[in-house]
Design an enzyme around this catalytic site. Structure first.
Site, PDB file in Angstrom:
ATOM      1  N   ALA A  66      -1.143   5.030 -17.061  1.00 26.44           N
ATOM      2  CA  ALA A  66      -1.757   6.350 -17.205  1.00 26.44           C
ATOM      3  C   ALA A  66      -2.708   6.526 -16.033  1.00 26.44           C
ATOM      4  O   ALA A  66      -3.193   5.540 -15.461  1.00 26.44           O
ATOM      5  CB  ALA A  66      -2.506   6.422 -18.520  1.00 26.44           C
ATOM      6  N   GLY A 112       0.742   2.517 -19.441  1.00 30.50           N
ATOM      7  CA  GLY A 112       1.624   3.613 -19.847  1.00 30.50           C
ATOM      8  C   GLY A 112       3.009   3.521 -19.220  1.00 30.50           C
ATOM      9  O   GLY A 112       3.976   4.056 -19.770  1.00 30.50           O
ATOM     10  N   GLU A 115       4.811   1.138 -21.370  1.00 31.81           N
ATOM     11  CA  GLU A 115       5.013   1.842 -22.648  1.00 31.81           C
ATOM     12  C   GLU A 115       6.132   2.880 -22.536  1.00 31.81           C
ATOM     13  O   GLU A 115       6.916   3.068 -23.456  1.00 31.81           O
ATOM     14  CB  GLU A 115       3.694   2.483 -23.095  1.00 31.81           C
ATOM     15  CG  GLU A 115       2.672   1.422 -23.526  1.00 31.81           C
ATOM     16  CD  GLU A 115       1.275   1.979 -23.741  1.00 31.81           C
ATOM     17  OE1 GLU A 115       0.734   2.599 -22.789  1.00 31.81           O
ATOM     18  OE2 GLU A 115       0.720   1.811 -24.836  1.00 31.81           O
ATOM     19  N   GLU A 135      -4.526  -2.802 -20.141  1.00 38.46           N
ATOM     20  CA  GLU A 135      -5.581  -1.919 -20.667  1.00 38.46           C
ATOM     21  C   GLU A 135      -6.864  -2.648 -21.037  1.00 38.46           C
ATOM     22  O   GLU A 135      -7.962  -2.114 -20.836  1.00 38.46           O
ATOM     23  CB  GLU A 135      -5.076  -1.136 -21.892  1.00 38.46           C
ATOM     24  CG  GLU A 135      -4.123  -0.001 -21.557  1.00 38.46           C
ATOM     25  CD  GLU A 135      -2.669  -0.411 -21.486  1.00 38.46           C
ATOM     26  OE1 GLU A 135      -2.389  -1.635 -21.412  1.00 38.46           O
ATOM     27  OE2 GLU A 135      -1.803   0.481 -21.489  1.00 38.46           O
TER      28      GLU A 135
HETATM   29  N1  COA Z   1      -4.137   5.547 -12.190  1.00 35.15           N
HETATM   30  C1  COA Z   1      -4.550   6.252 -11.122  1.00 35.15           C
HETATM   31  N2  COA Z   1      -4.275   5.900  -9.869  1.00 35.15           N
HETATM   32  C2  COA Z   1      -3.538   4.802  -9.675  1.00 35.15           C
HETATM   33  C3  COA Z   1      -3.066   4.010 -10.739  1.00 35.15           C
HETATM   34  C4  COA Z   1      -3.407   4.429 -12.057  1.00 35.15           C
HETATM   35  N3  COA Z   1      -2.987   3.763 -13.130  1.00 35.15           N
HETATM   36  N4  COA Z   1      -2.397   2.957 -10.241  1.00 35.15           N
HETATM   37  C5  COA Z   1      -2.422   3.095  -8.894  1.00 35.15           C
HETATM   38  N5  COA Z   1      -3.099   4.202  -8.565  1.00 35.15           N
HETATM   39  C6  COA Z   1      -3.382   4.715  -7.207  1.00 35.15           C
HETATM   40  C7  COA Z   1      -4.479   3.929  -6.521  1.00 35.15           C
HETATM   41  O1  COA Z   1      -5.759   4.395  -6.927  1.00 35.15           O
HETATM   42  C8  COA Z   1      -4.182   4.236  -5.064  1.00 35.15           C
HETATM   43  O2  COA Z   1      -4.625   5.543  -4.773  1.00 35.15           O
HETATM   44  P1  COA Z   1      -5.416   5.845  -3.388  1.00 35.15           P
HETATM   45  O3  COA Z   1      -4.434   5.470  -2.318  1.00 35.15           O
HETATM   46  O4  COA Z   1      -5.697   7.309  -3.451  1.00 35.15           O
HETATM   47  O5  COA Z   1      -6.627   4.950  -3.396  1.00 35.15           O
HETATM   48  C9  COA Z   1      -2.665   4.274  -5.033  1.00 35.15           C
HETATM   49  O6  COA Z   1      -2.238   4.512  -6.372  1.00 35.15           O
HETATM   50  C10 COA Z   1      -2.034   2.975  -4.569  1.00 35.15           C
HETATM   51  O7  COA Z   1      -2.517   1.919  -5.400  1.00 35.15           O
HETATM   52  P2  COA Z   1      -3.222   0.589  -4.831  1.00 35.15           P
HETATM   53  O8  COA Z   1      -4.116   0.056  -5.906  1.00 35.15           O
HETATM   54  O9  COA Z   1      -3.845   0.865  -3.513  1.00 35.15           O
HETATM   55  O10 COA Z   1      -1.951  -0.356  -4.620  1.00 35.15           O
HETATM   56  P3  COA Z   1      -1.946  -1.954  -4.647  1.00 35.15           P
HETATM   57  O11 COA Z   1      -0.594  -2.352  -4.155  1.00 35.15           O
HETATM   58  O12 COA Z   1      -3.123  -2.511  -3.964  1.00 35.15           O
HETATM   59  O13 COA Z   1      -2.074  -2.358  -6.204  1.00 35.15           O
HETATM   60  C11 COA Z   1      -1.577  -2.172  -8.563  1.00 35.15           C
HETATM   61  C12 COA Z   1      -1.058  -2.009  -7.124  1.00 35.15           C
HETATM   62  C13 COA Z   1      -0.480  -1.631  -9.491  1.00 35.15           C
HETATM   63  C14 COA Z   1      -1.811  -3.658  -8.862  1.00 35.15           C
HETATM   64  C15 COA Z   1      -2.880  -1.379  -8.730  1.00 35.15           C
HETATM   65  O14 COA Z   1      -2.691  -0.064  -8.251  1.00 35.15           O
HETATM   66  C16 COA Z   1      -3.368  -1.275 -10.148  1.00 35.15           C
HETATM   67  O15 COA Z   1      -3.892  -2.235 -10.678  1.00 35.15           O
HETATM   68  N6  COA Z   1      -3.219  -0.100 -10.785  1.00 35.15           N
HETATM   69  C17 COA Z   1      -3.732   0.166 -12.095  1.00 35.15           C
HETATM   70  C18 COA Z   1      -2.848  -0.498 -13.138  1.00 35.15           C
HETATM   71  C19 COA Z   1      -3.406  -0.261 -14.529  1.00 35.15           C
HETATM   72  O16 COA Z   1      -4.448  -0.769 -14.901  1.00 35.15           O
HETATM   73  N7  COA Z   1      -2.660   0.513 -15.328  1.00 35.15           N
HETATM   74  C20 COA Z   1      -3.003   0.772 -16.682  1.00 35.15           C
HETATM   75  C21 COA Z   1      -3.700   2.054 -16.822  1.00 35.15           C
HETATM   76  S1  COA Z   1      -4.051   2.356 -18.529  1.00 35.15           S
END
Ligand code: COA
Length: 258
Positions: A66, A112, A115, A135
């Site tokens: 999400a 999400g 999910e 989460e």
């Molecule tokens: N919500 C909002 N933005 C998200 C996102 C999320 N769940 N997951 C990734 N993004 C965005 C990042 O903020 C970044 O945006 P920006 O370029 O404007 O800063 C872009 O997507 C790229 O992500 P980034 O984190 O730079 O890539 P990465 O390769 O370093 O890491 C992940 C990848 C998936 C490990 C990392 O993005 C992450 O941990 N995301 C969140 C996962 C999460 O907790 N999901 C559950 C949500 S309930």
């Protein structure tokens, strides 16, 4: 169908729905949730779409969860509404969809995103996929059905570990857990999904809808899935597809279902 955050292609009775926000790793913001609802609502009645493949645009993510930036300031009530509306409009809607939905997990499927993949009827993954429910690392719990569907698919102990550690598993571990059915290369992911979809398309879509309902009823409180099976089995005998399927078998022909 034109959307801001989705692409939908329909060809040879297969609709492929791409979550299309690659710069945000296809994170599900409110607009995408709304568009997913509209897309599936319209595919439900679309005679050209018999099987749906759900995947993400790009080579990195199916859906990275999400959209955290949208809900970080939410109140208790807003949080509850977010989960309730999302479950009703997208996650339960897809799980109970009368046409087969295959999730093709092409990278990160987190929160999400996992999910969403779990709401599909079954999942395949590319070998770069990473799956998890992170989460609790954000101070919340999964809200789009993850606490219910993950234990159903992988068992309680594995689900508890994944939720408590907030860690990610790789595609092969997901296959060992029974969370995905097949693992392939990224290049072969959509071709494999299409191959499976085409195999499904040989069969009676009417029977498949009835089977989806019966299987799902096993997981619904207060509903007897065996009863649904008996009723849907009986109803099958009144369909054109049943006549076609049985007559084709008896005449040593291939059935030609509607
Ligand atoms: N919500 C909002 N933005 C998200 C996102 C999320 N769940 N997951 C990734 N993004 C965005 C990042 O903020 C970044 O945006 P920006 O370029 O404007 O800063 C872009 O997507 C790229 O992500 P980034 O984190 O730079 O890539 P990465 O390769 O370093 O890491 C992940 C990848 C998936 C490990 C990392 O993005 C992450 O941990 N995301 C969140 C996962 C999460 O907790 N999901 C559950 C949500 S309930």
């Amino acid at each position: 169908m034109t959307f801001e955050n989705l692409q939908v292609n329909i060809e040879n009775r297969i609709a492929t729905v791409y979550i299309d926000r690659p710069k945000k790793l296809n994170a599900l913001n409110r607009a995408t949730i709304e568009e997913l609802h509209q897309a599936f609502k319209s595919l439900r009645d679309d005679k050209d779409a018999a099987v749906i493949i759900l995947t993400g645009t790009g080579e990195k993510a199916f859906v990275a969860g999400a959209d955290i930036s949208e809900f970080s300031e939410y109140s208790v009530g807003q949080g509850k509404d977010l989960a309730a509306k999302g479950q009703e409009q997208v996650f339960d809607y897809i799980a109970n969809f009368p046409k087969p939905v295959i999730a093709a997990v092409n990278g990160f499927a987190l929160g999400g995103g996992l999910e969403l993949a779990m709401s599909a009827h079954f999942r395949i993954a590319s070998d770069n996929a990473r799956l998890g429910l992170p989460e609790t690392s954000l101070g919340v719990i999964p809200g789009y059905g993850g606490t219910q569907r993950l234990p159903q698919l992988v068992g309680k102990g594995r689900a508890m570990e994944m939720i408590m550690t907030a860690g990610m598993i790789d595609a092969q571990t997901a296959k060992d857990y029974g969370l995905v059915n097949h693992v392939t290369t990224l290049e072969e992911l959509i071709p494999l999904a299409e191959k499976l979809a085409n195999k499904i398309l040989n069969n009676s879509m009417q029977a498949i809808s009835a089977a989806i309902e019966a299987v799902n009823d096993n997981y619904k409180d207060g509903i007897d899935g065996f009863e649904t099976e008996i009723n849907n089995f009986g109803k099958s005998f009144g369909t054109e597809d049943f006549k076609e399927g049985t007559q084709a078998f008896l005449n040593k022909k291939k059935p030609n279902f509607n």
